[in-house]
Design a protein around this motif. Structure first.
Motif, PDB file in Angstrom:
ATOM      1  N   ALA A  17      19.029  19.633 -42.138  1.00 35.05           N
ATOM      2  CA  ALA A  17      18.486  19.955 -43.451  1.00 35.05           C
ATOM      3  C   ALA A  17      18.617  18.726 -44.335  1.00 35.05           C
ATOM      4  O   ALA A  17      19.277  17.753 -43.976  1.00 35.05           O
ATOM      5  CB  ALA A  17      19.231  21.136 -44.071  1.00 35.05           C
ATOM      6  N   GLY A  18      18.002  18.781 -45.486  1.00 32.98           N
ATOM      7  CA  GLY A  18      18.110  17.673 -46.420  1.00 32.98           C
ATOM      8  C   GLY A  18      17.795  18.109 -47.830  1.00 32.98           C
ATOM      9  O   GLY A  18      17.076  19.074 -48.060  1.00 32.98           O
ATOM     10  N   ARG A  19      18.388  17.365 -48.759  1.00 42.67           N
ATOM     11  CA  ARG A  19      18.203  17.631 -50.183  1.00 42.67           C
ATOM     12  C   ARG A  19      18.053  16.294 -50.880  1.00 42.67           C
ATOM     13  O   ARG A  19      18.856  15.384 -50.664  1.00 42.67           O
ATOM     14  CB  ARG A  19      19.459  18.336 -50.700  1.00 42.67           C
ATOM     15  N   LEU A  20      17.024  16.172 -51.703  1.00 41.88           N
ATOM     16  CA  LEU A  20      16.774  14.932 -52.441  1.00 41.88           C
ATOM     17  C   LEU A  20      17.149  15.125 -53.902  1.00 41.88           C
ATOM     18  O   LEU A  20      16.738  16.096 -54.535  1.00 41.88           O
ATOM     19  CB  LEU A  20      15.300  14.543 -52.342  1.00 41.88           C
ATOM     20  N   HIS A  21      17.939  14.171 -54.420  1.00 39.38           N
ATOM     21  CA  HIS A  21      18.284  14.138 -55.843  1.00 39.38           C
ATOM     22  C   HIS A  21      17.553  12.937 -56.439  1.00 39.38           C
ATOM     23  O   HIS A  21      17.690  11.811 -55.937  1.00 39.38           O
ATOM     24  CB  HIS A  21      19.793  13.975 -56.043  1.00 39.38           C
ATOM     25  N   ILE A  22      16.768  13.169 -57.489  1.00 39.64           N
ATOM     26  CA  ILE A  22      15.995  12.125 -58.151  1.00 39.64           C
ATOM     27  C   ILE A  22      16.546  11.949 -59.560  1.00 39.64           C
ATOM     28  O   ILE A  22      16.700  12.927 -60.292  1.00 39.64           O
ATOM     29  CB  ILE A  22      14.502  12.513 -58.240  1.00 39.64           C
ATOM     30  N   GLU A  23      16.839  10.701 -59.923  1.00 37.05           N
ATOM     31  CA  GLU A  23      17.294  10.396 -61.282  1.00 37.05           C
ATOM     32  C   GLU A  23      16.453   9.267 -61.850  1.00 37.05           C
ATOM     33  O   GLU A  23      16.252   8.244 -61.193  1.00 37.05           O
ATOM     34  CB  GLU A  23      18.765   9.976 -61.299  1.00 37.05           C
ATOM     35  N   LEU A  24      15.973   9.463 -63.071  1.00 36.46           N
ATOM     36  CA  LEU A  24      15.251   8.425 -63.803  1.00 36.46           C
ATOM     37  C   LEU A  24      16.119   7.987 -64.971  1.00 36.46           C
ATOM     38  O   LEU A  24      16.644   8.830 -65.705  1.00 36.46           O
ATOM     39  CB  LEU A  24      13.915   8.962 -64.327  1.00 36.46           C
ATOM     40  N   ARG A  25      16.275   6.656 -65.129  1.00 37.56           N
ATOM     41  CA  ARG A  25      17.109   6.111 -66.206  1.00 37.56           C
ATOM     42  C   ARG A  25      16.319   5.076 -66.993  1.00 37.56           C
ATOM     43  O   ARG A  25      15.556   4.299 -66.420  1.00 37.56           O
ATOM     44  CB  ARG A  25      18.371   5.470 -65.638  1.00 37.56           C
ATOM     45  N   ASP A  26      16.559   5.065 -68.297  1.00 34.26           N
ATOM     46  CA  ASP A  26      15.888   4.095 -69.163  1.00 34.26           C
ATOM     47  C   ASP A  26      16.627   2.756 -69.087  1.00 34.26           C
ATOM     48  O   ASP A  26      17.654   2.639 -68.407  1.00 34.26           O
ATOM     49  CB  ASP A  26      15.766   4.637 -70.594  1.00 34.26           C
ATOM     50  N   PRO A  27      16.115   1.713 -69.777  1.00 31.28           N
ATOM     51  CA  PRO A  27      16.739   0.385 -69.686  1.00 31.28           C
ATOM     52  C   PRO A  27      18.210   0.349 -70.115  1.00 31.28           C
ATOM     53  O   PRO A  27      18.957  -0.537 -69.699  1.00 31.28           O
ATOM     54  CB  PRO A  27      15.878  -0.480 -70.617  1.00 31.28           C
ATOM     55  N   ARG A  28      18.663   1.298 -70.929  1.00 31.40           N
ATOM     56  CA  ARG A  28      20.069   1.344 -71.346  1.00 31.40           C
ATOM     57  C   ARG A  28      20.938   2.086 -70.328  1.00 31.40           C
ATOM     58  O   ARG A  28      22.145   2.208 -70.506  1.00 31.40           O
ATOM     59  CB  ARG A  28      20.182   2.015 -72.717  1.00 31.40           C
ATOM     60  N   GLY A  61       7.617  -2.371 -64.735  1.00 27.23           N
ATOM     61  CA  GLY A  61       7.192  -3.269 -65.789  1.00 27.23           C
ATOM     62  C   GLY A  61       5.719  -3.135 -66.137  1.00 27.23           C
ATOM     63  O   GLY A  61       5.202  -3.858 -66.979  1.00 27.23           O
ATOM     64  N   LYS A  62       5.028  -2.197 -65.504  1.00 24.52           N
ATOM     65  CA  LYS A  62       3.589  -2.009 -65.744  1.00 24.52           C
ATOM     66  C   LYS A  62       3.377  -1.031 -66.896  1.00 24.52           C
ATOM     67  O   LYS A  62       4.180  -0.118 -67.112  1.00 24.52           O
ATOM     68  CB  LYS A  62       2.922  -1.485 -64.472  1.00 24.52           C
ATOM     69  N   PRO A  63       2.270  -1.194 -67.617  1.00 28.51           N
ATOM     70  CA  PRO A  63       2.021  -0.301 -68.751  1.00 28.51           C
ATOM     71  C   PRO A  63       1.658   1.131 -68.328  1.00 28.51           C
ATOM     72  O   PRO A  63       1.929   2.079 -69.063  1.00 28.51           O
ATOM     73  CB  PRO A  63       0.852  -0.962 -69.481  1.00 28.51           C
ATOM     74  N   ASN A  87       5.832  11.577 -63.916  1.00 28.74           N
ATOM     75  CA  ASN A  87       5.133  10.406 -64.435  1.00 28.74           C
ATOM     76  C   ASN A  87       6.200   9.369 -64.784  1.00 28.74           C
ATOM     77  O   ASN A  87       6.822   9.441 -65.834  1.00 28.74           O
ATOM     78  CB  ASN A  87       4.288  10.764 -65.654  1.00 28.74           C
ATOM     79  N   ARG A  88       6.406   8.426 -63.869  1.00 30.17           N
ATOM     80  CA  ARG A  88       7.454   7.417 -64.035  1.00 30.17           C
ATOM     81  C   ARG A  88       6.928   6.255 -64.859  1.00 30.17           C
ATOM     82  O   ARG A  88       6.093   5.473 -64.397  1.00 30.17           O
ATOM     83  CB  ARG A  88       7.907   6.939 -62.668  1.00 30.17           C
ATOM     84  N   ALA A  89       7.412   6.152 -66.089  1.00 31.86           N
ATOM     85  CA  ALA A  89       7.021   5.053 -66.970  1.00 31.86           C
ATOM     86  C   ALA A  89       7.491   3.731 -66.383  1.00 31.86           C
ATOM     87  O   ALA A  89       8.475   3.679 -65.630  1.00 31.86           O
ATOM     88  CB  ALA A  89       7.606   5.273 -68.360  1.00 31.86           C
TER      89      ALA A  89
END
Length: 158
Positions: free
Chosen positions: A10-21, A110-112, A143-145
């Motif tokens: 089995a498997g489980r994916l954890h996704i984390e998005l962090r800003d520049p700080r 780094g893309k707009p 939507n990954r900025a």
């Protein structure tokens, strides 16, 4: 006495998005499907028929159906080298299991324009062959900025 062990992979994916700080912007957890080619790869590694492996985690933009016969992401967008920081034991669904953690971090693009992401998978390279899609998961649109770092931590459960 007869012994019987019915635990599957089995498997489980954890996704984390962090800003520049480094501030956590979003966190998700989703279960995945182990592909047929991923199961065959494990059997080959166990049998000593393959050497390696090299690991990567890829993300893509296709949210289509996940099938055991998948051999690639529907629409791969990005990939990063992965590491295995831990192999441990845990209780999963009430049973003792071995849990291997596979981690990759995608730096900000780094893309707009934002990356529209809906899928991910672990790619395993052995013996210089083409990468094998070990597993695949789809999830609701992210939507990954361009300024966000994305860390993917996969718990592979044995």
């Amino acid at each position: 006495m007869s012994l019987k062990d019915c635990h599957g992979l089995a498997g489980r994916l954890h996704i984390e998005l962090r800003d520049p700080r480094g501030t956590l912007v979003e966190r998700r957890t989703v279960n995945n499907l182990i592909t047929t080619s991923g199961r065959r790869l494990l059997a080959s590694l166990f049998a000593g028929a393959a050497q390696g492996p090299g690991l990567q985690i890829a993300v893509g933009g296709s949210g289509g159906e996940v099938l055991p016969g998948d051999t690639q992401l529907g629409s791969q967008v990005d990939v990063a080298a992965a590491t295995i920081p831990a192999i441990g034991e845990d209780t999963v669904d009430g049973a003792p299991r071995v849990v291997l953690r596979v981690v990759a971090t995608l730096p900000p693009t780094g893309k707009p324009d934002a990356q529209a992401l809906q899928e991910a998978g672990i790619l395993v390279t052995v013996s210089g062959a083409e990468p094998v899609l070990y597993n695949r998961v789809t999830f609701p649109l992210i939507n990954r900025a361009g300024n966000l770092e994305m860390t993917l931590t996969w718990e592979v459960i044995f």
